[in-house]
Write a protein that holds these residues in place. Structure first.
Motif, short mmCIF file in Angstrom:
data_model
loop_
_atom_site.label_atom_id
_atom_site.label_comp_id
_atom_site.label_asym_id
_atom_site.label_seq_id
_atom_site.Cartn_x
_atom_site.Cartn_y
_atom_site.Cartn_z
N LEU A 410 0.85 -1.20 0.00
CA LEU A 410 0.00 0.00 0.00
C LEU A 410 0.88 1.24 0.00
N TYR A 411 0.68 2.10 -0.98
CA TYR A 411 1.45 3.34 -1.03
C TYR A 411 0.65 4.49 -0.43
N PHE A 412 1.29 5.18 0.51
CA PHE A 412 0.69 6.36 1.12
C PHE A 412 1.67 7.52 1.04
N MET A 413 1.12 8.73 1.20
CA MET A 413 1.99 9.88 1.40
C MET A 413 1.58 10.55 2.70
N ILE A 414 2.59 10.99 3.45
CA ILE A 414 2.30 11.88 4.57
C ILE A 414 2.71 13.29 4.15
N GLY A 415 2.20 14.26 4.86
CA GLY A 415 2.56 15.64 4.55
C GLY A 415 1.63 16.31 3.55
N HIS A 416 0.50 15.68 3.26
CA HIS A 416 -0.50 16.34 2.41
C HIS A 416 -0.96 17.63 3.08
N PRO A 417 -1.40 18.62 2.33
CA PRO A 417 -1.93 19.85 2.94
C PRO A 417 -3.05 19.51 3.93
N GLU A 418 -3.09 20.23 5.04
CA GLU A 418 -4.15 20.10 6.06
C GLU A 418 -4.11 18.78 6.82
N VAL A 424 -2.66 10.56 9.96
CA VAL A 424 -1.48 9.69 9.87
C VAL A 424 -1.74 8.39 10.63
N LEU A 425 -2.32 8.53 11.80
CA LEU A 425 -2.67 7.36 12.60
C LEU A 425 -3.58 6.42 11.80
N ALA A 426 -4.47 7.03 11.03
CA ALA A 426 -5.41 6.24 10.22
C ALA A 426 -4.69 5.36 9.20
N ILE A 427 -3.50 5.78 8.78
CA ILE A 427 -2.72 4.95 7.83
C ILE A 427 -2.40 3.62 8.50
N ALA A 428 -1.92 3.70 9.75
CA ALA A 428 -1.59 2.48 10.48
C ALA A 428 -2.84 1.61 10.68
N GLU A 429 -3.93 2.27 11.03
CA GLU A 429 -5.17 1.51 11.27
C GLU A 429 -5.67 0.84 9.99
N LEU A 430 -5.57 1.58 8.90
CA LEU A 430 -6.03 1.02 7.63
C LEU A 430 -5.20 -0.20 7.22
N CYS A 431 -3.88 -0.09 7.41
CA CYS A 431 -3.02 -1.22 7.08
C CYS A 431 -3.41 -2.46 7.90
N LYS A 432 -3.72 -2.23 9.15
CA LYS A 432 -4.11 -3.35 10.01
C LYS A 432 -5.45 -3.95 9.56
N SER A 453 5.77 7.62 1.65
CA SER A 453 6.68 8.69 1.24
C SER A 453 6.13 10.02 1.73
N THR A 454 6.89 11.06 1.52
CA THR A 454 6.47 12.37 2.00
C THR A 454 6.14 13.27 0.82
N PHE A 455 5.00 13.92 0.91
CA PHE A 455 4.52 14.75 -0.18
C PHE A 455 5.38 16.01 -0.35
N VAL A 456 5.71 16.29 -1.62
CA VAL A 456 6.42 17.52 -1.96
C VAL A 456 5.57 18.27 -2.99
N PRO A 457 5.14 19.50 -2.66
CA PRO A 457 4.35 20.27 -3.63
C PRO A 457 5.15 20.57 -4.89
N LYS A 458 4.53 20.39 -6.04
CA LYS A 458 5.23 20.55 -7.32
C LYS A 458 4.63 21.68 -8.14
N PRO A 459 5.48 22.34 -8.93
CA PRO A 459 4.99 23.38 -9.84
C PRO A 459 3.93 22.82 -10.79
N HIS A 460 3.06 23.69 -11.24
CA HIS A 460 2.01 23.35 -12.22
C HIS A 460 0.97 22.40 -11.66
N THR A 461 0.87 22.30 -10.33
CA THR A 461 -0.18 21.48 -9.72
C THR A 461 -1.04 22.37 -8.81
#
Lengths: 646, 216
Positions: A410-418, A424-432, A453-461
């Motif tokens: 399962l691929y997740f990103m942390i660091g999304h806006p807001e 984040v805790l929900a990621i662990a719960e979902l995996c379980k 992985s950790t989210f990095v904001p990119k140009p043109h998005t």
């Protein structure tokens, strides 16, 4: 003064037994093309600024290599940067970077094309130029130096690299590279100074010549605007696309040693209609264009005959969205399973249909099945515009385990806006929860691997305004995951937060960042994508030496009307669309797949004529009415071809 | 149907390791459209084995391997197809049906012959080689997977013969080394024993010997 191919061969004979994996440096593989050097007008070196093992898997370079070598009056050869042991040997012997095919020094080529798909290749690009004996700065190059061109996704914001590249290909290279070579040849015959070559290139659609622009900043040091210094330097530079995807390249080099993607790559579709807000590829590769099933099947068959590869990768940003995916997968499974061809179909959507697809591929391995929910709470998925319900994920997981796969990645990103710690805790719960589905079906064999992985904001998005998490925030989130995601059957992978910082600073950098890139390289930065080489302190010192605050690039939330230093490079997705989408994300509002409804992102108004020329389902954008006023152009479009509105 | 192949490994292929040589041969036969037999299981691999791994950087004119085809195809036909599909650096020398039915190829191997070509003249080479061959034991230490193991190099050498170069020719050394499971002589270790940098000369394998008694 320069090394001849014979001299280089002789040096290699001595050096190669002394380095790791010498097969990286020999060339000579099946299907490489060696043309007559003296009889060929224009010589192009195609380079990837990482080692052979990585660079040989770059799809773009494989396409350009074939395209150029198909032409009579030009040739293409390959170059990659050496690993540090080889670099030390080369520097000690004074051996310049050479092409793998004819063992010519790179500086003897007319054109050097460098693929730069991600930011952590910037220092390697400088190292590549330095090892080639080419002046690093565009402004310092003379008539005898190669024309240095960059391209690739990271070059949608070329500014941190502007000083080192003579020209940048914005968008898709298939056609424009040929035009660049033609312009070069015309210039070769003209006898004009080098500056004129750059001006000729600036006239081409999709080519950015950084030297012909000047950047300005306001009293607070914020980017203000960019000015064109020459009449042929356009503002903005609009990205290039091909209206119809050309037939896939099947003349592929077969490496003698193992590489990261040692297989036949076939692109089945370009672009994506989903509109995930974090995804730069989904924004900059529009519109969505597909290849036909029979064309793909034929290409696989040809490529198998020419290469003998045992695997094919059917590439796209979202395989499930390819309109004929079931037909394709069934046909591939039937046609090629006899020849023991294994098929990789990446980027499947979270739905049981994906499991059916994998079943149809007759994939016998059944080891890992990858899904990318990206976020674990429905609130978060609405913010990033990837609405998948948890229920649907669990149902898909159940299906996967019951059909014989034991490990779900399962691929997740942390660091999304807001994002909050609850998300984040929900990621662990979902995996379980996913693992629990597995143990119910297949017992303790079931496994879940979470790649976070950790989210990095990119140009043109739509997230180009958003701050990147600080290292402290990232560490707190990763600590939480490490605490919560443990136990039998669970595995967690994460990224080094410092590496995320570098990506964050460089991806939204302006022209001033080029000086920091140079300083970092001078103080020894290279192979920034490799843990064993990456050194964030060196970068911090480089930023401080040139008087820039890296935090301002990474952590500052941009003002809604703030000008961006990459906006003279146009992906044709309009700022208005991105702003709207950004504000919608703040309200937790989503947008549906744009095949269902066009949101006027900007592609159609820019490529109106192209869309008219290529009607029907070749593009996923709506069809356009014939041009008004031109009676001859008006024709009746059959009902079954009208629109894409399903 | 089981076949035995002898091929040369030269040029850039000398830097292709043992596993990648397997892959290269597999791809060659896939291009040749030969009906390889694949193993069952999660990762189907072709039934293909090589008698002896050639150290990285060495060339050879005598690599021997075996493979299985689903059909009984005439040897000439298989040879022709393989030859046409071989990549640069792999050249077919011989193709037969497999002669060692009973045992595995690796177990039938007894010795390997090498010719080492030096970059420069090595005065006194013949004497040094003679001295080395005259002793009864040559204990050395080999480090493998972090473990030290003492072995006797001398019992791994059947023959060692200095071939002085004439005129502009470089000096050479011919070796016949033991090549049995758990008793394999390595030219680089022998060169180290002679005090010669093993990375400098060109090392070429000229012969593999199977089920033959070698008189030491």
């Amino acid at each position: 003064m320069d090394f001849s191919p014979q001299q280089i061969e002789k040096q290699l004979d001595y050096i190669l037994p002394r380095v790791q994996r010498p097969g990286r440096y020999t060339g000579g593989e099946l299907n490489q093309v060696v043309k007559d050097w003296d009889q060929t007008q224009t010589k192009v070196a195609l380079a990837f600024p990482d080692i052979y093992d990585i660079g040989m898997s770059n799809y773009g370079l494989a396409i350009f290599y074939d395209n150029i070598n198909q032409q009579p009056n030009m040739l293409a050869e390959r170059a990659f940067v050496p690993w540090s042991d080889m670099e030390a040997e080369m520097r000690q012997e004074g051996l310049p970077l050479y092409s793998l095919e004819s063992k010519r020094p790179i500086r003897e080529f007319n054109i050097l094309g460098i693929s730069i798909p991600y930011e952590t290749l910037y220092t390697n690009t400088l190292n590549l130029l330095d090892l080639s004996g080419i002046p690093l700065f565009s402004a310092e190059r003379g008539p005898d130096h190669p024309l240095v061109i960059g391209g690739g996704h990271a070059m949608m914001n070329p500014e941190p690299m502007h000083a080192f590249l003579d020209a940048v290909v914005v968008g898709e290279g298939e056609e424009v590279l040929m035009e660049i070579i033609a312009a070069y040849q015309a210039w070769q015959e003209s006898g004009e100074p080098r500056r004129k070559l750059l001006e000729r290139l600036a006239k081409l659609w999709g080519v950015y010549v950084p030297l012909l622009y000047q950047d300005y900043y306001d009293e607070n040091g914020l980017f203000s605007y960019i000015e064109a210094l020459h009449e042929d330097a356009t503002l903005p530079v609009i990205k290039r696309i091909v209206g119809k995807l050309p037939p896939p390249t099947t003349n592929l080099i077969v490496p003698y040693i193992d590489t990261v993607h040692n297989r036949i790559p076939i692109e089945i579709m370009r672009g994506c209609t989903r509109g995930c807000r974090f995804c730069q590829a989904g924004m900059i590769t529009r519109p969505v264009r597909e290849r036909q099933v029979d064309e793909i099947i034929q290409a696989i068959s040809d490529a198998m005959d020419k290469t003998g590869f045992e695997e094919v990768g059917l590439l796209s940003l979202s395989s499930s969205d390819y309109s004929q995916v079931l037909e394709l997968v069934t046909e591939v499974g039937e046609r090629f399973s006899e020849r023991a061809l294994s098929i990789s179909l990446p980027s499947l959507r979270i739905e049981s249909f994906s499991v059916e697809l994998m079943d149809a591929l007759k994939d016998t391995r059944r080891s890992g099945f990858t899904l990318a929910p990206e976020a674990a709470t429905e609130r978060m998925r609405q913010i990033i515009n990837k609405p998948v319900s948890t229920e649907q994920l669990l149902e898909t997981a159940r299906e996967i385990y019951s059909r014989g796969w034991t490990n779900i990645k399962l691929y997740f990103m942390i660091g999304h806006p807001e994002e909050t710690l609850e998300d984040v805790l929900a990621i662990a719960e979902l995996c379980k929860m996913v693992l629990k589905e597995g143990t119910q079906v297949i017992g303790r064999k079931a496994k879940v691997t979470a790649g976070v992985s950790t989210f990095v904001p990119k140009p043109h998005t739509p997230f180009q305004w958003s701050p990147t998490d600080t290292v402290e925030q990232i560490r707190a989130k990763q600590d939480l995951l490490r605490r919560e995601l443990r136990g039998p059957g669970l595995k967690l992978n994460w990224n080094n937060p410092d590496e995320t910082m570098l990506e964050a600073v460089l991806s939204r950098g302006d022209r001033r960042v080029a000086e920091a890139v140079y300083q970092a390289w001078r103080s020894g930065a290279k192979f920034d994508a490799w843990h064993e080489h990456f050194n964030w302190d060196r970068w911090l010192q480089a930023f401080s030496a040139v008087g820039l605050d890296p935090d301002d690039y990474s952590h500052r939330e941009r003002m809604i009307d703030e000008p961006f230093p990459w906006e003279h490079i146009s992906s044709t997705v309009r700022r208005k669309f991105l702003t709207e989408d950004y504000l919608m994300s703040k309200r937790g509002e989503t947008r549906i797949d744009c095949r269902k409804r066009c949101f006027a992102c900007g592609i159609l108004p820019t490529f109106t004529d192209m869309r008219r020329e290529i009607p029907g389902k070749a593009w996923m954008c709506p069809e356009l009415k014939p041009k008004p006023g031109k009676k001859a152009d008006i024709e009746v479009i059959p009902v079954d071809k009208v629109g894409s509105g399903d | 149907m089981r076949y035995q192949i002898t091929f040369a490994k030269t040029g850039a292929m000398r830097f292709t390791g043992h596993l990648d040589v397997h892959t290269t041969l597999e791809r060659t036969m896939r291009r040749a459209n030969l009906p390889l037999v694949y193993s069952e299981g999660f990762t189907p691999r072709p039934k293909l084995s090589l008698a002896s791994a050639l150290p990285l950087g060495y060339t050879s004119e005598a690599e021997v391997g075996e493979f299985w085809l689903k059909e009984e195809l005439p040897v000439d036909e298989v040879a022709k197809a393989f030859h046409a599909a071989a990549p640069p650096g792999i050249a077919l020398k011989k193709l037969t049906t497999a002669p060692y039915e009973a045992s595995k190829l690796q177990n039938a191997l007894t010795a390997a012959e090498f010719v080492i070509t030096f970059r420069e003249r090595l005065p006194g080479l013949a004497e040094k080689v003679g001295e080395m061959m005259a002793v009864a034991e040559l204990p050395r230490v080999r480090v493998r997977k972090g473990k030290k193991k003492t072995y006797d190099l001398r019992e791994l050498i059947y023959e060692a013969q200095a071939l002085p170069g004439e005129g502009d020719e470089p000096d050479r050394l011919r070796l016949l080394l033991r090549a049995e499971p758990n008793a394999t002589g390595r030219p680089d270790e022998l060169l180290e024993e002679l005090g010669i940098d093993p990375l400098s000369p060109k090392i070429h394998r000229t012969r593999l010997l199977f089920e033959e008694i070698v008189n030491a």
